[in-house]
Design a protein around this motif. Structure first.
Motif, PDB file in Angstrom:
ATOM      1  N   ASN A  11       0.819  -1.227   0.000  1.00  0.00           N
ATOM      2  CA  ASN A  11       0.000   0.000   0.000  1.00  0.00           C
ATOM      3  C   ASN A  11       0.850   1.273   0.000  1.00  0.00           C
ATOM      4  OD1 ASN A  11      -1.656  -2.009   2.198  1.00  0.00           O
ATOM      5  ND2 ASN A  11      -2.642  -1.411   0.280  1.00  0.00           N
ATOM      6  N   ASN A  13       2.078   4.776  -0.950  1.00  0.00           N
ATOM      7  CA  ASN A  13       1.568   6.021  -1.521  1.00  0.00           C
ATOM      8  C   ASN A  13       2.638   7.087  -1.398  1.00  0.00           C
ATOM      9  OD1 ASN A  13      -1.494   5.992  -2.225  1.00  0.00           O
ATOM     10  ND2 ASN A  13      -1.281   4.711  -0.402  1.00  0.00           N
ATOM     11  N   ASP A  24      -1.183   3.413  -3.959  1.00  0.00           N
ATOM     12  CA  ASP A  24      -1.570   2.105  -3.463  1.00  0.00           C
ATOM     13  C   ASP A  24      -0.814   0.961  -4.143  1.00  0.00           C
ATOM     14  OD1 ASP A  24      -3.022   0.789  -1.592  1.00  0.00           O
ATOM     15  OD2 ASP A  24      -4.619   0.245  -2.992  1.00  0.00           O
ATOM     16  N   ARG A 206      -0.236   3.744 -10.625  1.00  0.00           N
ATOM     17  CA  ARG A 206      -0.681   2.524  -9.942  1.00  0.00           C
ATOM     18  C   ARG A 206      -0.020   1.346 -10.623  1.00  0.00           C
ATOM     19  NH1 ARG A 206      -5.399   1.547  -8.041  1.00  0.00           N
ATOM     20  NH2 ARG A 206      -6.230   3.246  -6.806  1.00  0.00           N
TER      21      ARG A 206
END
Lengths: 232, 255
Positions: A11, A13, A24, A206
């Motif tokens: 996760n 960021n 993420d 992502r």
């Protein structure tokens, strides 16, 4: 232990100057694997490398195994994307290597792995007078010379001619395997690098795809990654 | 040779050598004018010392400690270039100094006076020079690597913030000591000129840094000897000697 994990990202960021650069992101990497990170310009590839090196602030979890609590216990080598040396800086190639505690023998060996037949004369050259290709090769050798556990390379072949690239990659992969090193390599070329990778991470802020090269590098996927049809 | 003169010569040699060595790092970091600016930052301390009759170096060191701390703090807070911040602090310092510096002391404050120096000042100066040199020698290659590529240095475990701070403290000590020799106006040259001359003629880092050290020492010996012979102020003579060596180095410049 050869197949145990060396890196766990969960996760992740990263926000820089108010802009979300990585979103993420989760992936794992095993010891001795070669991971190639692909993606278009501005996808956050370099930012990911620098975040893994703890050079940028982040949210989420980055664990370098076995020393998740002690980042410094894991020995990492780094080849940054841009590396410019002033022509007037009186720093010889040898002195550049001697920023690390290494022997002349190790320096010559590392240089030979990147295809530089190093002589005493080469070691005495000023770093700023090398051609861009030579400087790049020297920088790769510098990252490898003290045999780190992991090497992170950001567009390592920029400025090196096409013919040189393949031989250097062949040579580097042999070296990495011999020394049991884990490699994370950022590139926006999809040719020779990916063939030698164990894993590919396709990124555009992502995670787009993550897996073995033969699964990832398909015309359909590449079109998704780069936004238009590309073939090998 | 009288003892007083010997003290002057010894102090100048030590300070000149370390200032040259430090200068090689400062030019690489494109901070050549910082020495000059800090020489001015120190002026209020020099003025106080001249009024109350103690060694200007100690007054300078005190004011520099405050000045450099402010610059360092401003840099962390604002991310403005260090030279801009130094510019703000140094002009403010000069302004303060000239509010109370007596007219009779202006020349000493600006171009130095090494003719009056006692045993203890000599001893303390030598010890400070040696310590500063050893510290600089230890951080030198790390600073050069950080200057080449800060990320690379951080990956190698170099705490660049910490080293920058140590480096600034070294600059403060050498500027404070150098002010005794060349005064606040000429201090900058003591770090820049020998290092620039060495850079012209050196092939690698050790030739460069030790070349700067040696040229700094030679400039100080010749300058102070000339002062003894012709009686003109030592500070300008030291700097002019260094400048002449710089001119000579141009003929040997490596491409």
């Amino acid at each position: 232990m050869a197949n145990s994990l060396i890196l766990k990202v969960k996760n992740l960021n990263v926000e820089l100057d108010g802009e979300q650069v990585l979103e993420d992101l989760s992936f794992d990497l095993k010891k001795k694997e070669i991971l190639v990170i692909l993606g278009p310009n501005g996808a956050g590839k370099s930012v990911l490398l620098r975040t893994l090196l703890r050079l940028l602030p982040f949210e989420g979890k980055i664990s370098w195994v076995p020393s998740s609590q002690h980042f410094k216990n894991i020995h990492i080598g780094y080849v940054p994307e841009s590396f410019v040396v002033s022509k007037t800086l009186p720093l010889s190639v040898k002195e550049f290597f001697q920023f690390k505690p290494v022997s002349q023998k190790a320096i010559l060996e590392a240089l030979s792995w990147v295809g530089i037949k190093a002589s005493k004369k080469f070691l005495e050259k000023r770093l700023g007078t090398l051609s861009s290709g030579q400087l790049r090769r020297t920088l790769i050798a510098w990252a490898m010379v003290d045999e780190p556990d992991v090497i992170l390379l950001d567009e390592p072949m920029v400025g090196i001619d096409i013919h040189g690239r393949e031989t250097i990659y062949d040579s580097l992969v042999k070296f990495w395997q011999k020394k049991n090193q884990t490699i994370i390599l950022v590139s926006h070329e999809i040719g020779e690098v990916c063939k030698k990778a164990d894993k590919i991470l396709a990124l555009n802020k992502r995670r787009l795809f993550y897996g073995k090269p033969e699964e990832i590098i398909t015309p359909q996927n590449l079109a998704k990654i780069y936004g238009s049809a590309i073939s090998l | 040779m009288e003892v007083q003169f010997l003290y002057s010569l010894i102090v100048a040699v030590f300070i000149g050598g370390v200032a040259g060595y430090l200068g090689s790092l400062m030019i690489t970091k494109r901070m050549a004018l910082v020495g000059d600016a800090l020489g001015h930052v120190a002026l209020p301390g020099v003025a106080l010392a001249l009024i109350y009759g103690f060694n200007p170096s100690w007054g300078a060191l005190l004011v520099l400690a405050v000045g450099i701390f402010l610059i360092w703090l401003f840099e962390i807070r604002t991310k403005l270039p260090m030279e801009a911040l130094t510019g703000i602090v140094f002009t403010a310092s000069v302004a303060i100094a000239f509010l109370f510096l007596p007219e009779s002391k202006v020349s000493t404050a600006l171009i130095g006076d090494i003719s009056q120096i006692n045993f203890w000042d000599t001893l303390v100066s030598i010890v400070l020079c040696i310590i500063t040199f050893l510290v600089l020698k230890k951080i030198f290659s790390k600073m050069i690597l950080a200057n080449l590529n800060e990320n690379l240095a951080q990956v190698e475990g170099i705490n660049t913030k910490k080293y920058n701070f140590i480096y600034l403290v070294c600059i403060a000590v050498i500027v404070a000591l150098g002010i005794k020799v060349t005064g606040s106006l000429l201090m900058g040259a003591l770090v820049i000129t020998p290092a620039a001359a060495a850079r012209n003629i050196s092939r690698n880092l050790s030739q460069y840094s030790y070349g700067a050290l040696i040229i700094g020492i030679i400039s100080c010996i010749l300058g102070v000897l000339l002062f003894k012979i012709i009686g003109l102020p030592a500070g300008p003579l030291v700097i002019l000697t260094a400048s002449i060596i710089f001119l000579i180095s141009l003929f040997f410049k490596r491409r």
